[in-house]
Motif scaffolding. Structure first.
Motif, mmCIF file in Angstrom:
data_model
loop_
_atom_site.group_PDB
_atom_site.id
_atom_site.type_symbol
_atom_site.label_atom_id
_atom_site.label_comp_id
_atom_site.label_asym_id
_atom_site.label_seq_id
_atom_site.Cartn_x
_atom_site.Cartn_y
_atom_site.Cartn_z
ATOM 1 N N LEU A 159 -18.393 15.468 -41.559
ATOM 2 C CA LEU A 159 -18.455 14.233 -40.771
ATOM 3 C C LEU A 159 -17.936 13.009 -41.518
ATOM 4 N N PHE A 160 -18.163 12.948 -42.827
ATOM 5 C CA PHE A 160 -17.943 11.680 -43.528
ATOM 6 C C PHE A 160 -16.878 11.710 -44.617
ATOM 7 N N HIS A 166 -13.100 12.980 -39.662
ATOM 8 C CA HIS A 166 -11.717 13.338 -39.998
ATOM 9 C C HIS A 166 -11.485 14.845 -39.946
ATOM 10 N N PHE A 167 -12.485 15.593 -40.345
ATOM 11 C CA PHE A 167 -12.425 17.059 -40.306
ATOM 12 C C PHE A 167 -12.056 17.528 -38.899
ATOM 13 N N TYR A 168 -12.643 16.900 -37.891
ATOM 14 C CA TYR A 168 -12.439 17.309 -36.498
ATOM 15 C C TYR A 168 -11.229 16.629 -35.862
ATOM 16 N N ALA A 169 -10.843 15.464 -36.373
ATOM 17 C CA ALA A 169 -9.702 14.738 -35.809
ATOM 18 C C ALA A 169 -8.410 15.532 -35.936
ATOM 19 N N ILE A 170 -8.306 16.332 -36.996
ATOM 20 C CA ILE A 170 -7.102 17.145 -37.195
ATOM 21 C C ILE A 170 -6.842 18.030 -35.975
ATOM 22 N N ILE A 203 -18.878 19.579 -33.893
ATOM 23 C CA ILE A 203 -18.998 18.144 -34.174
ATOM 24 C C ILE A 203 -20.296 17.598 -33.584
ATOM 25 N N ILE A 204 -20.699 18.124 -32.431
ATOM 26 C CA ILE A 204 -21.977 17.712 -31.841
ATOM 27 C C ILE A 204 -23.139 18.209 -32.700
ATOM 28 N N LYS A 205 -23.047 19.438 -33.158
ATOM 29 C CA LYS A 205 -24.092 20.022 -34.005
ATOM 30 C C LYS A 205 -24.240 19.246 -35.309
ATOM 31 N N ASP A 206 -23.112 18.944 -35.961
ATOM 32 C CA ASP A 206 -23.151 18.198 -37.228
ATOM 33 C C ASP A 206 -23.705 16.796 -37.027
#
Length: 316
Positions: A137-138, A192-196, A258-261
């Motif tokens: 997330l960060f 950023h992890f998920y934005a990719i 992303i929702i879980k995190d």
């Protein structure tokens, strides 16, 4: 350079510049005067504004050049002789093709950032441990920041185009929402992890759709689909396959994590949530809504695909 402001939070001073390479987004080695990592190693907001404006201007130039080229070859087909048609084609084959292709390429070039989700999809049960939620997330990724900025710039241009071409309020709303999500991913910076995937890899299907849209009588050139029916069918099939892979299979998987995190971050009251709570709530809300839309779009694709095939068979 950096300084301490009377014992308060350390302030990083950076120069303003155009951000045209992945390296220009990388401030990961920077430290404050007390040796700490800054809140976000992102470029200055002014630098981002400058670069967004630069990209929007480049997209305008690409549109102009594409329109000019179509004008030079308008004798190739009667549909090209209509100025409005050339404008529509310049938008789809110039702006959309270049911008969405760039987003997809940036996503694929940085796929290693989010490879753990793909590993999980292929059976590695330990590739997405709960303990890694903060990193996912960060953690700041220069490639993701670059992607988010370009994605935002494209949506600024698309917002203007949607107004000019009267695409409808739903498209204008979509572009505004995309701009908000991208900006929150950049500043204060999160996900950023998920934005990719969401802003990059998933746009592969949209890239194909931008070509297919030119053959649609409502959003493209009236009569182009009828003039080239086989091309339209082939593009439709390719788009449907890419949509199922990117939006029906992978999108829900990335949304789930992303929702879980994010839920875990709020549950344990992560320190890194400070200054990012609102951004994450906005991103999650929009992500959930778009995830539901994937199902609606899937039904529409199936219905429209069936109608197109039936119409083609009747003509045969």
């Amino acid at each position: 350079m950096c300084k301490l402001d009377n014992g308060t939070a350390p302030v990083i001073k950076r120069k303003h510049s155009l951000l045209l390479t992945k390296e220009s987004f990388d401030f990961s080695d920077e430290k404050t005067a007390d040796g700490k990592t800054p809140f976000t190693p992102a470029p200055t907001v002014t630098s981002s504004y400058m670069t967004i404006l630069f990209h929007v201007l480049v997209l305008c130039v690409i549109e102009y050049i594409t329109n000019f080229v179509f004008g030079k070859f308008q004798h190739v087909h009667p549909l090209m002789e209509v100025e409005k048609n050339r404008g529509i084609l310049a938008r789809h084959f110039g702006v959309d093709l270049y911008a969405l292709g760039t987003c997809a390429i940036l996503g694929l070039k940085n796929v290693s950032v989010c490879k753990n989700v793909f590993d999980r999809a292929f059976g590695r049960s330990n590739s997405m441990p709960e303990a890694g939620y903060e990193a996912r997330l960060f953690t700041y990724h220069p490639g993701a920041q670059q992607l988010l900025l370009f994605f935002l710039a494209y949506n600024v241009k698309n917002l203007y185009d949607s107004y000019v071409w009267e695409d409808g309020p739903e498209f204008i709303f979509h572009h505004v929402v995309s701009i908000i999500v991208a900006w929150n991913g950049m500043y204060p910076g999160c996900g950023h992890f998920y934005a990719i995937f969401f802003m990059g890899i998933s746009e592969i299907s949209t890239w194909i759709l931008s070509i297919l849209a030119s053959f649609d009588d409502e959003y493209g050139v009236v009569g182009l689909g009828a003039a080239f029916p086989i091309t339209k069918i082939v593009l439709g099939v390719v788009f449907a396959i890419s949509f199922i892979i990117c939006r029906v299979i992978l999108w829900p998987l990335f949304s789930y994590y992303i929702i879980k995190d994010s839920r875990l971050a709020f549950k344990v009251k992560s320190e890194k949530l400070e200054g990012r709570k609102f951004a994450i709530i906005v991103i999650l809300t929009i992500c959930a809504a778009l995830t539901l839309l994937q199902a609606v779009w899937l039904v529409q694709i199936i219905v429209q695909g069936r109608d197109e095939i039936m119409a083609l068979l009747e003509k045969s």
